[in-house]
Design a protein around this motif. Sequence first.
Motif, short mmCIF file in Angstrom:
data_model
loop_
_atom_site.label_atom_id
_atom_site.label_comp_id
_atom_site.label_asym_id
_atom_site.label_seq_id
_atom_site.Cartn_x
_atom_site.Cartn_y
_atom_site.Cartn_z
N GLU A 32 1.04 -1.21 -0.10
CA GLU A 32 0.08 -0.09 0.27
C GLU A 32 0.64 1.18 0.01
OE1 GLU A 32 -2.90 -0.39 3.23
OE2 GLU A 32 -3.86 -1.94 2.45
N GLY A 33 2.32 1.19 -0.10
CA GLY A 33 3.10 2.40 -0.25
C GLY A 33 3.50 2.99 1.13
N ILE A 34 3.19 2.23 2.15
CA ILE A 34 3.84 2.42 3.36
C ILE A 34 5.06 2.01 3.48
CG2 ILE A 34 3.40 2.11 6.06
CD1 ILE A 34 0.51 2.23 5.31
N ARG A 35 6.06 3.04 4.12
CA ARG A 35 7.56 2.51 4.62
C ARG A 35 7.32 1.34 5.59
NH1 ARG A 35 12.21 6.83 6.31
NH2 ARG A 35 10.46 7.25 7.64
N THR A 36 7.97 0.17 5.57
CA THR A 36 8.05 -0.71 6.70
C THR A 36 9.61 -0.89 7.13
OG1 THR A 36 8.25 -2.39 4.83
CG2 THR A 36 6.16 -2.02 5.91
N VAL A 37 9.53 -0.92 8.36
CA VAL A 37 11.07 -0.81 9.10
C VAL A 37 10.90 -2.06 10.00
CG1 VAL A 37 12.64 0.22 10.53
CG2 VAL A 37 11.48 1.48 8.86
N LEU A 38 11.83 -3.18 9.87
CA LEU A 38 12.00 -4.22 10.85
C LEU A 38 13.22 -3.93 11.68
CD1 LEU A 38 11.31 -7.02 11.85
CD2 LEU A 38 12.62 -7.94 10.03
N VAL A 39 12.97 -4.06 13.04
CA VAL A 39 13.88 -4.17 13.90
C VAL A 39 14.12 -5.50 14.64
CG1 VAL A 39 15.18 -2.97 15.96
CG2 VAL A 39 14.06 -1.57 14.40
N THR A 40 15.39 -6.20 14.35
CA THR A 40 15.29 -7.32 14.96
C THR A 40 16.57 -7.31 15.82
OG1 THR A 40 14.80 -8.54 12.69
CG2 THR A 40 16.16 -9.82 14.37
N CYS A 41 16.21 -7.70 17.30
CA CYS A 41 17.07 -7.39 18.16
C CYS A 41 18.10 -8.23 18.53
CB CYS A 41 16.21 -7.43 19.55
SG CYS A 41 14.97 -6.20 19.62
N THR A 42 18.01 -9.88 18.32
CA THR A 42 19.24 -10.57 18.57
C THR A 42 19.56 -11.30 17.35
OG1 THR A 42 18.07 -12.48 18.85
CG2 THR A 42 17.94 -11.18 20.64
N ASP A 43 20.76 -11.92 17.39
CA ASP A 43 21.50 -12.62 16.19
C ASP A 43 20.86 -13.91 15.96
OD1 ASP A 43 22.38 -14.05 18.18
OD2 ASP A 43 24.30 -13.39 18.11
N GLY A 44 19.86 -14.55 16.94
CA GLY A 44 19.41 -15.98 16.59
C GLY A 44 20.18 -17.12 16.75
N GLY A 45 21.39 -16.90 17.47
CA GLY A 45 22.59 -17.55 17.57
C GLY A 45 21.97 -19.04 18.49
N CYS A 46 20.86 -19.06 19.04
CA CYS A 46 20.49 -20.01 19.57
C CYS A 46 19.48 -21.06 18.80
CB CYS A 46 19.64 -19.73 21.05
SG CYS A 46 20.96 -19.27 22.49
N GLY A 47 19.31 -20.69 17.66
CA GLY A 47 18.52 -21.66 16.58
C GLY A 47 19.35 -22.89 16.49
N ASP A 48 18.71 -23.82 15.55
CA ASP A 48 19.22 -24.98 15.36
C ASP A 48 20.38 -24.58 14.27
OD1 ASP A 48 17.31 -26.12 16.76
OD2 ASP A 48 16.33 -27.01 14.81
N GLY A 49 21.39 -25.53 14.34
CA GLY A 49 22.38 -25.58 13.42
C GLY A 49 22.21 -26.59 12.28
N PRO A 50 23.26 -26.85 11.68
CA PRO A 50 22.92 -27.75 10.59
C PRO A 50 22.81 -29.09 10.91
CG PRO A 50 24.96 -26.60 10.12
CD PRO A 50 24.65 -26.14 11.56
N GLY A 51 21.71 -29.92 10.23
CA GLY A 51 21.28 -31.10 10.68
C GLY A 51 20.30 -31.04 11.77
N GLY A 52 19.69 -29.89 12.41
CA GLY A 52 19.08 -29.67 13.38
C GLY A 52 19.65 -29.72 14.87
N VAL A 53 21.06 -29.74 14.80
CA VAL A 53 21.75 -29.71 16.05
C VAL A 53 21.48 -28.47 16.91
CG1 VAL A 53 23.90 -28.55 14.95
CG2 VAL A 53 23.92 -29.85 16.99
N LYS A 54 20.99 -28.92 18.14
CA LYS A 54 20.78 -27.91 19.01
C LYS A 54 21.77 -27.35 19.89
CE LYS A 54 16.61 -29.33 18.10
NZ LYS A 54 15.73 -28.59 17.15
N PRO A 55 21.39 -25.96 20.40
CA PRO A 55 22.48 -25.33 21.43
C PRO A 55 22.92 -26.19 22.28
CG PRO A 55 20.57 -23.91 20.77
CD PRO A 55 20.37 -25.23 20.34
N GLY A 56 24.24 -26.14 22.50
CA GLY A 56 24.89 -26.95 23.78
C GLY A 56 25.20 -28.54 23.21
N GLU A 57 24.81 -28.79 22.14
CA GLU A 57 25.35 -30.31 21.46
C GLU A 57 26.45 -29.98 20.50
OE1 GLU A 57 20.80 -32.10 20.99
OE2 GLU A 57 22.06 -31.55 19.28
#
Length: 303
Positions: A32-57
């Motif tokens: 609709e022509g409105i300027r959209t600004v996304l602010v993302t606060c964290t780096d997402g480093g606690c997400g899954d790694g390759p193959g679904g490996v979890k944080p701490g594994e």
Amino acid sequence: MTNRPLTLMAVHAHPDDEATGTGGVLARYAAEGIRTVLVTCTDGGCGDGPGGVKPGEPGHDPAAVAAVREEELRASCEVLNISHLELLRYADSGMMGWPNNEAPGAFWGTPVEEGAARLAELMREYQPDVVVTYDENGFYGHPDHIQAHRITMAALELTGLASKVYWTTMPRSGFAKFGEVMRELGEEWDEPAEETAEAATETAEAAEPVESTQGTQAAVREPAELPEIGLPDDEIQVWVDTREFGGQKFDSLAAHASQGENIFFLKMGKERFTELMGIETFVRVKDTTGTSLPEDDLFAGLR
């Protein structure tokens, strides 16, 4: 008078959060022509790694995960036609009670005033008319979502900006529909009451103030004070129809492919996804336009 465009600012915690609760409004208002600004606060480093490996594994590298997730976030922004992406790059705090909560640089351990000052700078730069973030419980009790709420509300107080402010929510009726679909797909689905109880338990375990080298994080509320997830349908004030943009919202979620194991919405397919996720709902917490409730447009009274 100024030629500044009408502007929507969404403040989210992690890469992929922009898609689930606000992908529809971001795509709709961009169209609709409105300027959209996304602010993302964290780096997402606690997400899954390759193959679904979890944080701490073994094999989980937070820096590598964060790099992949930033690429995915940028791809999602292209799908949604987001005008500007701003990254605060705080470390992902993980779920409530994880050791990551207290790690150096973690968003949860950052003093609210510090994060608010940085966000306030962005607000002064973009002069948003509408700001969207989470409620005080971060919708479901995630520490980074709670912190995103806190710095957003503090930044708004510092700047006095935004004609309208909204918190994301979900109608309780939607949980039942999700449950039906997920069971059809052969997936397990906990009832919302159970999820809420679990979130309250996790929050209770982390209810002491979190000490960090940067300051003291305010204590989390006791479980008895935690609201249930979402709201009864008749308490939701704002229902925005974004079904026309359901395909974009689905594709923006799909752009976060490294986290596919956790994004169960993708298992529905676009048509069912749009049916269930095509109306985005909010609670209005600030309005200077005098627009009556209920609303079906975040920019009602501004154009």
